[in-house]
Motif scaffolding. Sequence first.
Motif, PDB file in Angstrom:
ATOM      1  N   ARG A 106       0.838  -1.208   0.000  1.00  0.00           N
ATOM      2  CA  ARG A 106       0.000   0.000   0.000  1.00  0.00           C
ATOM      3  C   ARG A 106       0.868   1.251   0.000  1.00  0.00           C
ATOM      4  O   ARG A 106       0.618   2.188  -0.762  1.00  0.00           O
ATOM      5  CB  ARG A 106      -0.918  -0.013   1.224  1.00  0.00           C
ATOM      6  N   ASP A 119       1.471   3.945  -3.535  1.00  0.00           N
ATOM      7  CA  ASP A 119       1.147   5.374  -3.448  1.00  0.00           C
ATOM      8  C   ASP A 119       2.373   6.236  -3.727  1.00  0.00           C
ATOM      9  O   ASP A 119       2.278   7.285  -4.388  1.00  0.00           O
ATOM     10  CB  ASP A 119       0.563   5.701  -2.076  1.00  0.00           C
ATOM     11  N   LYS A 172       2.893   8.833  -6.997  1.00  0.00           N
ATOM     12  CA  LYS A 172       3.273  10.240  -6.817  1.00  0.00           C
ATOM     13  C   LYS A 172       4.477  10.581  -7.675  1.00  0.00           C
ATOM     14  O   LYS A 172       4.494  11.619  -8.365  1.00  0.00           O
ATOM     15  CB  LYS A 172       3.568  10.517  -5.339  1.00  0.00           C
ATOM     16  N   ASP A 203      -2.330   8.364 -11.926  1.00  0.00           N
ATOM     17  CA  ASP A 203      -3.240   7.828 -10.921  1.00  0.00           C
ATOM     18  C   ASP A 203      -3.438   6.324 -11.040  1.00  0.00           C
ATOM     19  O   ASP A 203      -4.236   5.746 -10.310  1.00  0.00           O
ATOM     20  CB  ASP A 203      -4.594   8.557 -10.955  1.00  0.00           C
ATOM     21  N   LYS A 251      -6.036   1.792  -8.871  1.00  0.00           N
ATOM     22  CA  LYS A 251      -4.625   2.182  -8.844  1.00  0.00           C
ATOM     23  C   LYS A 251      -3.736   1.208  -9.621  1.00  0.00           C
ATOM     24  O   LYS A 251      -2.662   1.582 -10.085  1.00  0.00           O
ATOM     25  CB  LYS A 251      -4.132   2.282  -7.397  1.00  0.00           C
TER      26      LYS A 251
END
Length: 330
Positions: A110, A114, A118, A123, A154
């Motif tokens: 997780r 992310d 970034k 996305d 994602k």
Amino acid sequence: MRYTQLGRTGLKVSRLVLGTMNFGPQTEETDSHAIMDAALDAGINFFDTANVYGWGENKGRTETIIGNWFAKGGERRDKVVLATKVYGNMAPDGTTAWPNHDKLSAVNIRRAVDASLKRLQTDYIDLYQFHHIDRNTPFEEIWQALDVLVQQGKVLYVGSSNFPGYKIAQANETAARLGSLGLVSEQCLYNLFERRAEMEVIPAAQDYGVGVIPWSPLHGGLLGGVIKKEVQGGRRAGGRTADSLADPAVRAQIQSYEDLLEKHGLEPGEAALAWLLTRPGVTGPIVGPRTAEQLQSAIRAVELELSEEVLAGLEEIFPGPGPSPEAFAW
């Protein structure tokens, strides 16, 4: 450019994969952007990276370079099938990471996805790959984490890298039991010189509908005409290639390889890529050009048709281990 399906999926990808490991450490950002533009212009739509690329204190730098390229617009992101990887410890070299900042726990997956999103300024990730097996995390936990990411949009597909055949089977049997799609690709070390993947990894991938993506298709330059370059330009090989050539048997083998291709008017690096494109189960090799010229050479390999005589000669020089269990049993 030619295209094929990625494993058993409906996703169409180019038969060459643009590897980006050199972006940052060896190729500056401006040149990296130029190479990606040239690849896209040539029809290469499959780009591969990893969160640890950039290495050392610059881990993540390669994803950042790609993200800056996407930010230029021009439908760059929409045209690219983007693959990145998770597993490695993202703490800068010389520092101590907190626990759970590497491998394949649900917590790290997780966190890592992310962070990659970034840096990549996107996305979603088309293909999220496990960079290595995690002996301590059960696949039930791994698939639970990935299913959440898929539901969130994602991640679209999941692949592996450096998995043995039994782990491909274990991963996909667990996924099937849980109702997940499972692995759709496997990145493995595979080339004319290093053919051990043919024993179990590639057969397992074929049985499970997993596309094979060979990395190091020129075996670190060993298959790229290294002896010819020494003779013509006085440029001696370094690193692992030099270590390999120090073995008289290996040097004789590579000399025979280069002599065969010279006889047929073929460039060694292009022939090595073209050979991989003839192999069962192979989606496309990863090419990691440092310059635009190296990219153009790789692109020519897609259209190169190797004759039966050349294929037979290559098989004689690099016979491979054969399938299992016959390779090690009766």
